[in-house]
Design an enzyme around this catalytic site. Structure first.
Site, PDB file in Angstrom:
ATOM      1  N   HIS A 297      10.602  -0.630   3.280  1.00 27.09           N
ATOM      2  CA  HIS A 297      10.342  -0.173   1.912  1.00 27.09           C
ATOM      3  C   HIS A 297       9.139   0.769   1.853  1.00 27.09           C
ATOM      4  CE1 HIS A 297       8.177  -0.923  -1.986  1.00 27.09           C
ATOM      5  NE2 HIS A 297       9.304  -0.421  -2.428  1.00 27.09           N
TER       6      HIS A 297
ATOM      7  N   GLU B 243      10.264   4.061   2.881  1.00 25.79           N
ATOM      8  CA  GLU B 243      11.027   4.691   1.779  1.00 25.79           C
ATOM      9  C   GLU B 243      10.065   5.460   0.850  1.00 25.79           C
ATOM     10  OE1 GLU B 243      11.738   3.730  -2.374  1.00 25.79           O
ATOM     11  OE2 GLU B 243      12.736   2.048  -1.369  1.00 25.79           O
ATOM     12  N   HIS B 244       8.940   4.838   0.508  1.00 28.53           N
ATOM     13  CA  HIS B 244       7.941   5.539  -0.318  1.00 28.53           C
ATOM     14  C   HIS B 244       7.403   6.771   0.406  1.00 28.53           C
ATOM     15  CE1 HIS B 244       6.652   2.679  -3.707  1.00 28.53           C
ATOM     16  NE2 HIS B 244       7.769   2.200  -3.225  1.00 28.53           N
TER      17      HIS B 244
ATOM     18  N   GLU C 141       3.246  -2.486  -6.606  1.00 21.01           N
ATOM     19  CA  GLU C 141       4.665  -2.742  -6.886  1.00 21.01           C
ATOM     20  C   GLU C 141       4.981  -4.222  -6.668  1.00 21.01           C
ATOM     21  OE1 GLU C 141       7.446  -0.244  -4.766  1.00 21.01           O
ATOM     22  OE2 GLU C 141       9.179  -1.267  -5.644  1.00 21.01           O
TER      23      GLU C 141
END
Lengths: 433, 448
Positions: free
Chosen positions: B68, B71-72, B148
């Protein structure tokens, strides 16, 4: 390169609005008007119905009545109890959604062409003859009460309710439309019937239909579906002045990340400066990754996962608002940076490059919203509620493009009032905030 | 060398596009990248997606959250693009873009006017292999993912409870680790972790291109060959074989306390089989089982038993995630009515499950579900973005295009006996986790 892109886009943007989405106005023999887009390529119909006023028409002392009533519309109607109603709907593979909002009660329906008469007849019973059986009332009331209790411990909900109370006081906008444990516990079947009569009347109805149906078929369908509703309902609520002043309200709540909502007076949807304000907000905190708030608070400082601002033109009040969440030891900095960005834009406005980029984004993104029968019906019913003309979709991008840098900067300085910006922070923020 | 030979053979075999249904066409590029095109010509709009067969469950031990995190970081620029430029160009072209990470896949997408498709491919192909990262971006973006996690998980007791529940369900398999990562490991993620994951998994032979909207399949293929075709495959890509769960021998029970809980509830989760290529029948039966047990708040078996015949619950539900690379989960939830304890709610749940097996499947209810499955093939044509996601998630979860297209027919063929057999097989106490979410301070609970 950018100029080239612009020329192409104007063409692409025009296509769905002008050529593909052909909106007709249909008036039924009984006098009910709807906007229609015929889309025969897939054999089903999306229907959007709105009753304006919504939960703001709750009678004095009956907060939550419209919300509970709306939740009970598909819990038994006509000859069918709750289970029989659901079984009939599922057997037709139709879906009905009923929701109460501050300014409208919405009905969203989807049905196959092959059994449309049966689905419409079933929906008609929910709209005109809901049973409000005692056991259904108690079952759904318990669900609403459970939601209210959960919401009392949800930091986002606490922030929203606190902000609304500060902004709108005793006006219906100032309290949760679900009501309180006390008000919902006290609601009777008569209160629900009264709420239905206050809200669900023909003098406040808006309809959009998109899908496999012709104008000739839609007219009589409107009368079958809605003709049995009463002619008039309760008078609409009054306009309310936003009572916010600058400052910060902290609500202590034991959670690791503080949730902040902020805002002040905004702009009416029918204000001639609305498009300029819309562009200014897009640059300030709109929904893409390019906004100033996102750049400063997230990209440059890593203070949050997301920060947004938005215009909130409600029917009887208008706000410009924003939201951000940061860990308790970082929220003070996020708030500080937000205030600076807000003040800087009020004082110095936007640049020509930002204005051009926002226009390209907004005009390019607009046609992409028309991407399915349900979404199109939703847009059409919204246009009617905002009193927009039927050719609005074809002219909307021209209005965006017509905003000049001078207008945008005048509106930025008038709309954004850093001294009035009020923050509600829920959590346990550290340091001065 | 044998691998190279296989690739060449594959490309010969698949050189002709396979038109799988009236809307869907598939290809495989010479470098192994799969292409799925879904046509919808009603509006000049396109969704462009690239899915990687790499998710949180493919992470090395000790760096949970890196899939993840990467992904950022994929929005942070390449040799050709400045940080943030891709999103800026998408916005300048009136589009929107984002990305998502799950246990089994990572995906990137843009929605944009159909005549911008090539620009999207050019940028997406660029960041598949040319990502450039510096330490300064790493630190700021690590703070973003921690916020997040704060927002999605730490601020939400139900999410924390779910995380603990998954960890209890999987004794060994990485599905027990949260996709966003454990906080203490997220705090240590660095440039090397991200780049190692990137180099291992971001390659055309590990990617699936899905394009849905107002496009002609042959045009998409030509563009894909131009922009993705030249990218070199990763010859070191290994088959996705993760550790397997050992036999579960002990039913697990857990209590999660948090002062922020206003509404307690009980959940029961079972380890369950997932859809497998060419063998989706049991997953189909479990899908219908979840619908019959807890799909509709009024007509489902749990609603009837716990909300209508008795007032035990204010809410009941059942959920099953059929699409998954490895063993998945089947969950039940009961939110008790006021005055009902979690123990009573759990006992009522057990009774209701038993009565489901005893009474058998309500054939009228099954007929209604099958009517809805048939109707969904009509409704889904209105939402090609959802169709695109369905293909992307299936193809990154070990399934084929044929499996996706056969799924509705397999669901329709499920019999009452199939459903009961699947339920009996599933409901083994030893492979279950029963969780109570309660209001209270964690220390009090620890003392109990």
């Amino acid at each position: 390169m950018i100029r080239f892109a612009l020329t192409l886009l104007a063409f692409a943007a025009a296509l769905p609005a002008r050529a593909e989405v052909n909106i007709q106005e249909v008036t039924s023999p009984g006098g009910i008007t709807a906007w229609l887009v015929e889309e025969p390529s897939i054999p089903f119909l999306s229907l959007e119905i709105r009753f304006s006023g919504g939960s703001s028409l709750d009678a004095e002392g009956k907060r939550g009545a419209t919300n509970l009533m709306t939740a009970l519309l598909e819990e038994g109607a006509g000859e069918l109890d709750a289970r029989a109603f659901s079984e009939t709907r599922d057997g037709l593979a139709a879906s009905f959604g009923f929701s109460a909002y501050d300014d409208a009660l919405s009905v969203s329906a989807r049905m196959l062409t092959e059994n449309r008469p049966e689905a419409i007849a079933l929906l008609e019973t929910a709209l005109t003859e809901p049973r409000f059986d005692g056991d259904a009332i108690e079952r759904v009331r318990a669900q609403v009460l459970s939601n209210i209790r959960s919401s009392e411990k949800d930091p986002d909900d606490i922030a929203g309710k606190t902000f609304d109370r500060l902004a709108f006081g005793d006006h219906p906008y100032g309290s949760d439309r679900s009501g309180t444990v006390e008000s919902v516990s006290a609601l009777t079947r008569d209160d629900l019937l009264a709420a239905k009569h206050r809200v669900m009347a023909r003098d406040r109805i808006y309809v959009a239909a998109v899908g496999d149906i012709t104008a000739e078929e839609l007219g009589p369908l409107l009368d079958d579906l809605l003709g049995g509703l009463p002619e008039t309902g309760a008078p609409m609520p009054d306009h309310v002045d936003v009572a916010l002043t600058g400052g910060t309200t902290v609500v202590d709540f034991p959670t690791p990340q503080s949730v902040a909502l902020f805002g002040h007076l905004g702009m009416k949807r029918d204000d001639p400066d609305f498009f300029a304000a819309y562009i200014v907000n897009t640059i300030l905190g709109g929904s893409n990754f390019e906004s100033r708030l996102m750049t400063e608070v997230r990209e440059n400082r890593g203070l949050t996962y997301g920060i947004y601002s938005y215009l909130v033109p409600k029917d009887y009040a208008e706000l410009v608002m924003g939201s951000v969440s940061s860990a308790n030891d970082r929220i003070a900095e996020a708030v500080e940076v937000t205030r600076q960005v807000w003040a800087d834009m009020a004082e110095n406005g936007v640049t020509a490059e930002e204005l051009a980029a926002a226009k390209t984004y907004l005009t390019g993104a607009y046609p992409l919203r028309f991407d399915g029968n349900g979404p199109i019906a939703d847009i059409l019913v919204g246009m009617q509620m905002q009193n927009l003309p039927i050719d609005y979709a074809a002219t909307r991008n021209d209005k965006v493009n017509a905003v000049t840098l001078e207008e945008a900067n005048r509106v930025a300085s008038e709309l954004l009032r850093p001294e009035s910006l009020h923050f509600v922070v829920v959590g346990q923020p550290e340091g001065a905030i | 060398m044998p691998r190279l030979l296989a690739l060449i053979l594959t490309s010969l075999f698949f050189a002709l596009p396979a038109r799988a249904s009236d809307m869907v066409t598939t290809y495989t590029l010479d470098n192994g990248m799969e292409v799925v095109v879904i046509e919808d010509h009603r509006a000049p709009v396109v969704v462009h997606m690239v899915w990687y067969r790499a998710g949180a469950a493919d992470e090395p031990q000790g760096s949970s959250g890196v899939a993840h995190f990467l992904e950022h970081l994929l929005f942070k620029g390449t040799e050709k693009m400045e940080p943030g430029e891709l999103s800026r160009v998408v916005a300048e072209n009136g589009g929107s873009d984002n990305a998502f990470t799950s246990n089994d896949y990572t995906g990137y997408f843009q929605r944009v006017a159909a005549d911008r498709l090539e620009l999207m491919m050019e940028m997406e192909a660029d960041r598949m292999v040319n990502l450039q990262l510096g330490e300064e971006e790493i630190e700021t973006e690590r703070n973003v993912i921690i916020e997040e996690r704060n927002q999605r998980t730490e601020n939400n007791p139900s999410a924390l409870f779910g995380e603990q529940r998954d960890a209890a369900l999987y004794l060994h398999h990485p599905y027990g680790t949260p996709v966003i990562g454990w906080r203490h490991e997220m705090e240590t993620l660095g440039l090397d972790d991200a780049l190692a994951f990137y180099k291992q998994y971001y390659a055309p032979n590990n990617a699936i291109l899905v394009v849905a909207g107002d496009v002609a399949p042959e045009d998409v293929l030509a563009l894909a060959e131009k922009h993705y075709g030249p990218l070199p495959p990763n010859p070191d890509l290994k088959p996705r074989e993760r550790v397997k769960e050992p036999t579960h021998l002990a039913a697990r029970r857990m209590v999660f306390s948090d002062v922020r809980v206003a509404q307690p509830y009980v959940t029961r989760t079972y380890l369950a089989p997932e859809r497998d290529p060419g063998a989706q029948e049991r997953a189909a039966a479990l899908t219908l089982l979840a619908d019959l047990l807890g799909g509709d708040g009024t007509t489902s078996h749990l609603a009837r038993k716990l909300q209508f015949e008795q007032q035990i619950a204010v809410y009941t539900g059942a959920g099953y995630r059929a699409t998954s690379l490895d063993d998945t989960s089947f969950s039940l939830i009961v939110v008790p009515a006021e005055g009902v304890t979690l123990e009573e709610a759990e006992a009522a749940l057990d009774d209701a499950m038993e009565s489901f097996l005893e009474e058998g499947v309500d054939s009228a209810a099954l007929d209604r579900l099958k009517m809805q499955i048939r109707a969904s093939t009509v409704y889904e044509r209105d939402d090609v973005a959802a169709l695109a996601r369905r293909y992307g998630s299936a193809l990154t979860s070990g399934l084929t295009v044929e499996d996706v297209q056969e799924w509705p027919a397999i669901l329709e063929a499920v019999t009452e006996d199939d459903i009961l057999a699947a339920a009996r097989d599933l409901w083994r106490p030893a492979s279950s986790v029963t969780g109570y979410l309660v209001s209270g301070s964690p220390t009090e609970e620890a003392i109990q």
